[in-house]
Design a protein around this motif. Structure first.
Motif, PDB file in Angstrom:
ATOM      1  N   TYR A   1       0.834  -1.200   0.000  1.00 23.60           N
ATOM      2  CA  TYR A   1       0.000   0.000   0.000  1.00 23.60           C
ATOM      3  C   TYR A   1       0.874   1.257   0.000  1.00 23.60           C
ATOM      4  O   TYR A   1       0.626   2.213  -0.732  1.00 23.60           O
ATOM      5  CB  TYR A   1      -0.909   0.021   1.227  1.00 23.60           C
ATOM      6  CG  TYR A   1      -2.078  -0.931   1.165  1.00 23.60           C
ATOM      7  CD1 TYR A   1      -2.896  -0.998   0.046  1.00 23.60           C
ATOM      8  CD2 TYR A   1      -2.379  -1.749   2.243  1.00 23.60           C
ATOM      9  CE1 TYR A   1      -3.976  -1.858   0.001  1.00 23.60           C
ATOM     10  CE2 TYR A   1      -3.463  -2.612   2.206  1.00 23.60           C
ATOM     11  CZ  TYR A   1      -4.260  -2.670   1.087  1.00 23.60           C
ATOM     12  OH  TYR A   1      -5.336  -3.516   1.041  1.00 23.60           O
ATOM     13  N   GLU A   2       1.899   1.235   0.845  1.00 22.69           N
ATOM     14  CA  GLU A   2       2.786   2.393   0.971  1.00 22.69           C
ATOM     15  C   GLU A   2       3.532   2.652  -0.338  1.00 22.69           C
ATOM     16  O   GLU A   2       3.672   3.790  -0.776  1.00 22.69           O
ATOM     17  CB  GLU A   2       3.784   2.149   2.112  1.00 22.69           C
ATOM     18  CG  GLU A   2       4.639   3.346   2.474  1.00 22.69           C
ATOM     19  CD  GLU A   2       3.886   4.357   3.325  1.00 22.69           C
ATOM     20  OE1 GLU A   2       4.455   5.421   3.596  1.00 22.69           O
ATOM     21  OE2 GLU A   2       2.747   4.079   3.715  1.00 22.69           O
ATOM     22  N   ALA A   3       4.011   1.586  -0.956  1.00 18.73           N
ATOM     23  CA  ALA A   3       4.777   1.724  -2.198  1.00 18.73           C
ATOM     24  C   ALA A   3       3.904   2.298  -3.305  1.00 18.73           C
ATOM     25  O   ALA A   3       4.359   3.150  -4.088  1.00 18.73           O
ATOM     26  CB  ALA A   3       5.338   0.363  -2.619  1.00 18.73           C
ATOM     27  N   TYR A   4       2.663   1.857  -3.391  1.00 20.95           N
ATOM     28  CA  TYR A   4       1.778   2.381  -4.426  1.00 20.95           C
ATOM     29  C   TYR A   4       1.452   3.848  -4.156  1.00 20.95           C
ATOM     30  O   TYR A   4       1.462   4.670  -5.078  1.00 20.95           O
ATOM     31  CB  TYR A   4       0.497   1.560  -4.496  1.00 20.95           C
ATOM     32  CG  TYR A   4      -0.482   2.085  -5.529  1.00 20.95           C
ATOM     33  CD1 TYR A   4      -0.288   1.845  -6.887  1.00 20.95           C
ATOM     34  CD2 TYR A   4      -1.576   2.851  -5.143  1.00 20.95           C
ATOM     35  CE1 TYR A   4      -1.166   2.344  -7.838  1.00 20.95           C
ATOM     36  CE2 TYR A   4      -2.459   3.353  -6.089  1.00 20.95           C
ATOM     37  CZ  TYR A   4      -2.250   3.097  -7.430  1.00 20.95           C
ATOM     38  OH  TYR A   4      -3.109   3.607  -8.358  1.00 20.95           O
ATOM     39  N   ARG A   5       1.166   4.171  -2.897  1.00 19.94           N
ATOM     40  CA  ARG A   5       0.785   5.543  -2.561  1.00 19.94           C
ATOM     41  C   ARG A   5       1.930   6.518  -2.843  1.00 19.94           C
ATOM     42  O   ARG A   5       1.719   7.623  -3.344  1.00 19.94           O
ATOM     43  CB  ARG A   5       0.381   5.621  -1.093  1.00 19.94           C
ATOM     44  CG  ARG A   5      -0.069   7.004  -0.643  1.00 19.94           C
ATOM     45  CD  ARG A   5      -0.779   6.985   0.700  1.00 19.94           C
ATOM     46  NE  ARG A   5      -0.005   6.347   1.735  1.00 19.94           N
ATOM     47  CZ  ARG A   5      -0.291   5.170   2.286  1.00 19.94           C
ATOM     48  NH1 ARG A   5      -1.337   4.476   1.848  1.00 19.94           N
ATOM     49  NH2 ARG A   5       0.450   4.651   3.233  1.00 19.94           N
ATOM     50  N   LYS A   6       3.144   6.121  -2.533  1.00 24.46           N
ATOM     51  CA  LYS A   6       4.307   7.001  -2.696  1.00 24.46           C
ATOM     52  C   LYS A   6       5.024   6.794  -4.035  1.00 24.46           C
ATOM     53  O   LYS A   6       6.056   7.418  -4.276  1.00 24.46           O
ATOM     54  CB  LYS A   6       5.290   6.786  -1.548  1.00 24.46           C
ATOM     55  CG  LYS A   6       4.737   7.194  -0.193  1.00 24.46           C
ATOM     56  CD  LYS A   6       5.790   7.037   0.893  1.00 24.46           C
ATOM     57  CE  LYS A   6       5.275   7.509   2.245  1.00 24.46           C
ATOM     58  NZ  LYS A   6       6.298   7.357   3.320  1.00 24.46           N
TER      59      LYS A   6
END
Length: 511
Positions: free
Chosen positions: A147-152
């Motif tokens: 989730y973090e990788a996609y968001r950032k």
């Protein structure tokens, strides 16, 4: 939700006697359930959201018992919704049902960029859940990172590998790539070598990127031992106790691995020799179309997850008697769903690696892989390939044209239970084997029945089999071992509340 829709939902719950992927039942006869946080998180973290239904008692076969006070229940559920991050905005409905008042709280799925939704009191790591059948499971470290990788917009293929140097890259491969890109983009010739490397993602701050190592290094597995392929030929149909009769560890840059893995598959396929009636020429037909297999392997290598959470997991190529499976670490990236595969342009998880592979192997690998696979398989006259987005991996499954009931129903450690008349597989079955009569239901019927989670007793009743123990050993366990059934409570396999649901999406054979 309309009142009539809530009544219809309650009727379906009582008929199915279970919670589901999108529904969870709570009694709330005496007061509001105290801990709804895991369910609120799990429903919020799936695209379809979910619905909490209050006023049915799971312990008494989902009898309608009503809620203690609809208004106070709504207030208390809303209080728990406000303890989530981001806050959950539930939509409430009440209805009279079987002489009592029941309520529903619809929980919308939040946008992918806002996930995960979690309970603030437990924190992001321990308070984030996902839904699996009728159970809520805590998100893994990898799922949180995804989730973090996609968001950032973090791309792990572009991360610098500081312990490596440009000396590890094959100068001929790298020079050919740079030359090709400079011909496509004449402005690159105005920059010096160091700037070109940075702009083409070959380096980051002078250190080679992971994409460059996987594309141009002679032996990238010297730095990342598991970023290769484990290829194996299995002796039977199932994964539980099936042994490998041939195994190979495939290493090297991506282009080399793809070709070697495709050759491994071809070598271990049966080949049928036919004469084309139109041309009179000899034609060799392998179990699976090689071009489709090659494309699927390439997709697995390019689009797999290369984060630190999965870099210890290789791509797997497994050949069984009835199918060929390709397992790629990491789930589908971003908003892509199974239904959208090959129909919409994806957001790339590894854009630098995709560009390098496209330059080396041809433009057809980009955006056309899935349609190409489907077309090849269709032209071969085989069942459609199955694409499964599992919790921690993406799997492509090709089925050959010798699929049989035995392939689905018998694991290596299970006694066969088919009559000789039903055994058209060409596989020897002991003459003294004890074969009980087969149910008039097919395995396909059973898997369709288990689209909603079912208890052992429900499955036994459906199959018209009186002994639950027999059903568990001869129906449920083989399908669990082969991955076609899953448990709603895998952490409590013997729980009296255990239910089984269809996990695989592939076509099922007949009994």
């Amino acid at each position: 939700m309309l009142i009539a829709e809530l009544v219809e939902l309650a009727e379906r719950i009582q008929k199915g006697q279970t919670d589901a992927q999108l529904v969870e039942v709570k009694s709330a006869r005496e007061d509001c359930p105290k801990k709804l946080y895991n369910t609120l998180s799990a429903f919020s973290n799936q695209d379809q959201g979910g619905t909490l239904v209050f006023g049915l008692n799971e312990k008494t076969w989902f009898k309608a018992v009503g809620v203690y006070d609809p208004l106070d229940l709504q207030k208390n559920v809303t209080d728990q919704c406000n303890q989530m991050e981001p806050p959950v905005e539930a939509v409430f409905t009440a209805a009279e049902y079987q002489g009592v008042t029941i309520c529903a709280a619809e929980i919308p799925g939040i946008d992918l960029a806002q996930r995960p939704c979690y309970y603030k009191g437990a924190g992001r790591t321990k308070g984030s859940c996902l839904r699996a059948g009728g159970a809520n499971l805590q998100l893994t470290d990898y799922e949180l990172y995804a989730y973090e990788a996609y968001r950032k917009q973090l791309h792990d293929d572009e991360r610098p590998v500081t312990r490596a140097s440009l000396k590890l890259l094959d100068p001929d491969r790298l020079a050919a790539y740079i030359s090709k890109k400079e011909k496509q983009k004449s402005q690159l010739s105005l920059a010096d070598e160091e700037q070109v490397y940075e702009m083409l993602n070959v380096t980051r701050n002078g250190a080679p990127t992971l994409a460059a190592l996987m594309s141009f290094c002679v032996y990238p597995q010297g730095l990342f031992p598991q970023l290769g392929i484990e290829a194996a030929v299995m002796s039977g149909y199932g994964t539980g106790s099936t042994n490998a009769v041939d195994h190979k560890r495939i290493e090297g840059p991506i282009s080399d691995m793809m070709e070697e893995a495709a050759e491994f598959c071809k070598r271990n396929m049966k080949t049928k020799i036919t004469i084309n009636p139109d041309t009179g020429m000899r034609e060799d037909r392998t179990d699976y179309p090689i071009n489709a297999v090659r494309e699927a392997i390439l997709n697995a290598l390019i689009h797999r997850d290369y984060s630190a959470h999965t870099e210890r997991i290789p791509v797997q190529v497994l050949i069984f008697a009835d199918r060929l499976e390709i397992h790629s670490p990491g789930t589908l990236y971003g908003r892509m769903t199974i239904d959208q595969l090959g129909k919409t342009r994806p957001v790339l998880r590894n854009p630098a690696l995709a560009v390098m592979a496209e330059s080396q192997l041809g433009p057809e690998i980009r955006y056309s892989g899935i349609p190409a696979i489907r077309e090849e398989v269709k032209a071969y006259g085989l069942p459609d390939p199955v694409f499964e987005n599992r919790r921690d991996e993406f799997v492509v499954i090709f089925y050959n044209d010798i699929r049989s009931p035995l392939a689905m129903r018998v694991a290596e450690d299970q006694a066969p239970y088919y009559t000789d008349a039903e055994n058209t597989t060409g596989i020897d079955i002991p003459a003294d084997a004890d074969f009980p009569a087969c149910s008039d239901k097919t395995t396909g019927d059973l898997l369709e029945f288990c689209r909603k989670p079912r208890t052992r007793k429900e499955i036994a009743d459906f199959l018209d089999v009186k002994t639950i123990f027999y059903v568990s050993g001869h129906y449920i366990k083989p399908l669990l071992d082969s991955g076609y059934l899953a448990m709603t409570m895998p952490e409590k396999p013997k729980s009296k509340l255990q239910r089984y649901y269809t996990a695989g999406s592939g076509p099922a054979p007949e009994c």
